[in-house]
Design a protein around this motif. Structure first.
Motif, PDB file in Angstrom:
ATOM      1  N   LEU A 276       6.609   2.242  -0.920  1.00  0.00           N
ATOM      2  CA  LEU A 276       5.984   0.941  -0.683  1.00  0.00           C
ATOM      3  C   LEU A 276       5.150   0.956   0.601  1.00  0.00           C
ATOM      4  CD1 LEU A 276       8.912  -1.476  -1.635  1.00  0.00           C
ATOM      5  CD2 LEU A 276       6.762  -1.172  -2.876  1.00  0.00           C
ATOM      6  N   ALA A 277       5.617   1.665   1.620  1.00  0.00           N
ATOM      7  CA  ALA A 277       4.873   1.742   2.877  1.00  0.00           C
ATOM      8  C   ALA A 277       3.534   2.433   2.673  1.00  0.00           C
ATOM      9  CB  ALA A 277       5.698   2.480   3.928  1.00  0.00           C
ATOM     10  N   VAL A 278       3.534   3.532   1.919  1.00  0.00           N
ATOM     11  CA  VAL A 278       2.279   4.254   1.642  1.00  0.00           C
ATOM     12  C   VAL A 278       1.338   3.379   0.817  1.00  0.00           C
ATOM     13  CG1 VAL A 278       1.264   6.237   0.459  1.00  0.00           C
ATOM     14  CG2 VAL A 278       3.352   6.522   1.812  1.00  0.00           C
ATOM     15  N   MET A 279       1.893   2.714  -0.203  1.00  0.00           N
ATOM     16  CA  MET A 279       1.077   1.820  -1.032  1.00  0.00           C
ATOM     17  C   MET A 279       0.468   0.703  -0.185  1.00  0.00           C
ATOM     18  SD  MET A 279       3.402   1.337  -4.453  1.00  0.00           S
ATOM     19  CE  MET A 279       2.521  -0.168  -4.789  1.00  0.00           C
ATOM     20  N   THR A 280       1.283   0.114   0.699  1.00  0.00           N
ATOM     21  CA  THR A 280       0.803  -0.979   1.532  1.00  0.00           C
ATOM     22  C   THR A 280      -0.311  -0.525   2.452  1.00  0.00           C
ATOM     23  OG1 THR A 280       2.991  -2.022   1.491  1.00  0.00           O
ATOM     24  CG2 THR A 280       1.490  -2.705   3.242  1.00  0.00           C
TER      25      THR A 280
ATOM     26  N   ILE B   3       0.956  -5.692  -7.312  1.00  0.00           N
ATOM     27  CA  ILE B   3       2.092  -6.606  -7.444  1.00  0.00           C
ATOM     28  C   ILE B   3       3.120  -6.071  -8.439  1.00  0.00           C
ATOM     29  CG2 ILE B   3       2.800  -8.880  -8.285  1.00  0.00           C
ATOM     30  CD1 ILE B   3       0.142  -9.965  -7.169  1.00  0.00           C
ATOM     31  N   LEU B   4       2.641  -5.635  -9.614  1.00  0.00           N
ATOM     32  CA  LEU B   4       3.563  -5.162 -10.657  1.00  0.00           C
ATOM     33  C   LEU B   4       4.241  -3.857 -10.254  1.00  0.00           C
ATOM     34  CD1 LEU B   4       1.542  -6.013 -13.897  1.00  0.00           C
ATOM     35  CD2 LEU B   4       3.377  -7.314 -12.817  1.00  0.00           C
ATOM     36  N   THR B   5       3.491  -2.970  -9.588  1.00  0.00           N
ATOM     37  CA  THR B   5       4.078  -1.712  -9.137  1.00  0.00           C
ATOM     38  C   THR B   5       5.162  -1.957  -8.098  1.00  0.00           C
ATOM     39  OG1 THR B   5       1.968  -0.566  -9.519  1.00  0.00           O
ATOM     40  CG2 THR B   5       3.596   0.538  -8.120  1.00  0.00           C
ATOM     41  N   ALA B   6       4.867  -2.820  -7.122  1.00  0.00           N
ATOM     42  CA  ALA B   6       5.861  -3.150  -6.094  1.00  0.00           C
ATOM     43  C   ALA B   6       7.079  -3.826  -6.717  1.00  0.00           C
ATOM     44  CB  ALA B   6       5.237  -4.050  -5.030  1.00  0.00           C
ATOM     45  N   LEU B   7       6.850  -4.718  -7.682  1.00  0.00           N
ATOM     46  CA  LEU B   7       7.964  -5.388  -8.352  1.00  0.00           C
ATOM     47  C   LEU B   7       8.837  -4.389  -9.095  1.00  0.00           C
ATOM     48  CD1 LEU B   7       9.383  -7.999  -9.267  1.00  0.00           C
ATOM     49  CD2 LEU B   7       7.761  -8.107 -11.176  1.00  0.00           C
ATOM     50  N   GLY B   8       8.203  -3.457  -9.797  1.00  0.00           N
ATOM     51  CA  GLY B   8       8.949  -2.450 -10.537  1.00  0.00           C
ATOM     52  C   GLY B   8       9.795  -1.578  -9.630  1.00  0.00           C
ATOM     53  N   LEU B   9       9.228  -1.174  -8.490  1.00  0.00           N
ATOM     54  CA  LEU B   9       9.981  -0.340  -7.553  1.00  0.00           C
ATOM     55  C   LEU B   9      11.185  -1.092  -6.979  1.00  0.00           C
ATOM     56  CD1 LEU B   9       7.026   1.369  -5.651  1.00  0.00           C
ATOM     57  CD2 LEU B   9       8.717   2.505  -7.111  1.00  0.00           C
TER      58      LEU B   9
END
Length: 302
Positions: free
Chosen positions: A102-106, A43-49
């Motif tokens: 984000l796609a790779v993370m997801t 959550i925090l990584t996606a928010l930061g990006l």
């Protein structure tokens, strides 16, 4: 001296922020288990990006509004300007890179945090069958022959394997500080695997609106020592109540804010029978076509 208008604006902004966040479950930012901790990082990584795009845009809006205000006669007026390759490259390249990340993370997290994926551990897992009712939670411990309403317990560091269904409308089973939520659906079985790394009592909720009693559809999830868990099991076994078919039929009656209740025994295969009976009702099948045990649960007889 602080201007009174700024003080009023600050109070209004604070109240507005609280109202916007009133429906949020902030426990997800205080995880107490492996799954919850990984989800917090995600959550925090996606928010930061995403803020890498949002913050510069907000800053530029304020900067441009100030620089090109009507009273600024020094600002360059370019009525025929229409294109800048450098600006186009920036506004398209950076978002594309962030979306790709984000796609790779997801993709990776979807597999790593699959709720159906068992948690690897040398500790014996605890099996808990979950049935969402109107408006309460029924928990069955098939390995211990006990059941509870609105309370579960499990040892710290022991994987918890949930099987989840519903005897009523769709709900969502969620313990925010431990991790993933997953739906409970009538006549269907879903699964969830969690683990707690710290002792404590964590709030469990329904995360899907299911009617008038939805707000009170809460339960306690108690993470304790192995000895504390065994004592809790013994307390349940000492209860004078048994989860008979008649007791289950009583639980089917809609009610709100139900207190914790312990049952000392449970009919074998009750979770499967509840799920199959609900499926039969949805499909419009005759209860006579069900197994004898299933017929007993429908009819409320021994």
């Amino acid at each position: 001296m602080k201007h009174p208008h700024f003080a009023t604006f600050g109070r209004t902004l604070g109240i507005g922020a609280l109202m916007l966040l009133s429906g949020c479950t902030m426990e997800v930012l205080s995880p107490k288990g492996d799954i919850g901790a990984q989800e917090k990082t995600l959550i925090l990584t996606a928010l930061g990006l995403m803020l890498l795009i949002v913050v510069p845009v907000i800053v530029m809006i304020l900067y441009f509004a100030w620089k090109y205000r009507a009273s600024n006669t020094k600002a360059v007026y370019m009525p025929r300007w229409a294109h800048s390759t450098r600006i186009e490259v920036v506004v398209w390249t950076i978002p594309c890179i962030i979306v790709a990340i984000l796609a790779v993370m997801t993709y990776k997290s979807s597999h790593a945090l699959d709720p159906y994926k068992p948690i690897e551990s040398s500790v014996k897992p605890v099996n808990i069958d979950v049935v969402s009712l109107d408006w309460k939670w029924l928990f069955i411990y098939p390995d211990y022959d006990i059941a509870t309403v609105n309370q579960i317990a499990f040892p710290v560091d022991a994987p918890i394997q949930f099987r989840i269904t519903s005897s009523a409308m769709m709900n969502s089973f969620f313990i925010p500080q431990l991790g993933s939520q997953i739906y409970s659906m009538a006549g269907m079985e879903t699964k969830l695997h969690l683990i707690a790394r710290e002792a404590g009592t964590y709030a469990g909720i329904s995360a899907n609106y299911s009617g008038a009693g939805f707000s009170g559809m809460r339960f306690d999830a108690i993470a304790t020592t192995q000895q504390g868990f065994e004592d809790w099991i013994s307390k349940a076994k000492a209860s004078s109540d048994a989860l008979t078919p008649q007791a289950y039929q009583a639980l089917l009656t809609p009610s709100e804010h139900d207190p914790v209740k312990l049952y000392s025994s449970v009919p074998t295969g009750m979770f499967d029978n509840i799920m199959h009976n609900t499926m039969s009702k949805i499909a419009g099948l005759d209860p006579a076509s069900c197994t004898p045990t299933s017929q007993n649960l429908i009819a409320g007889t021994n």
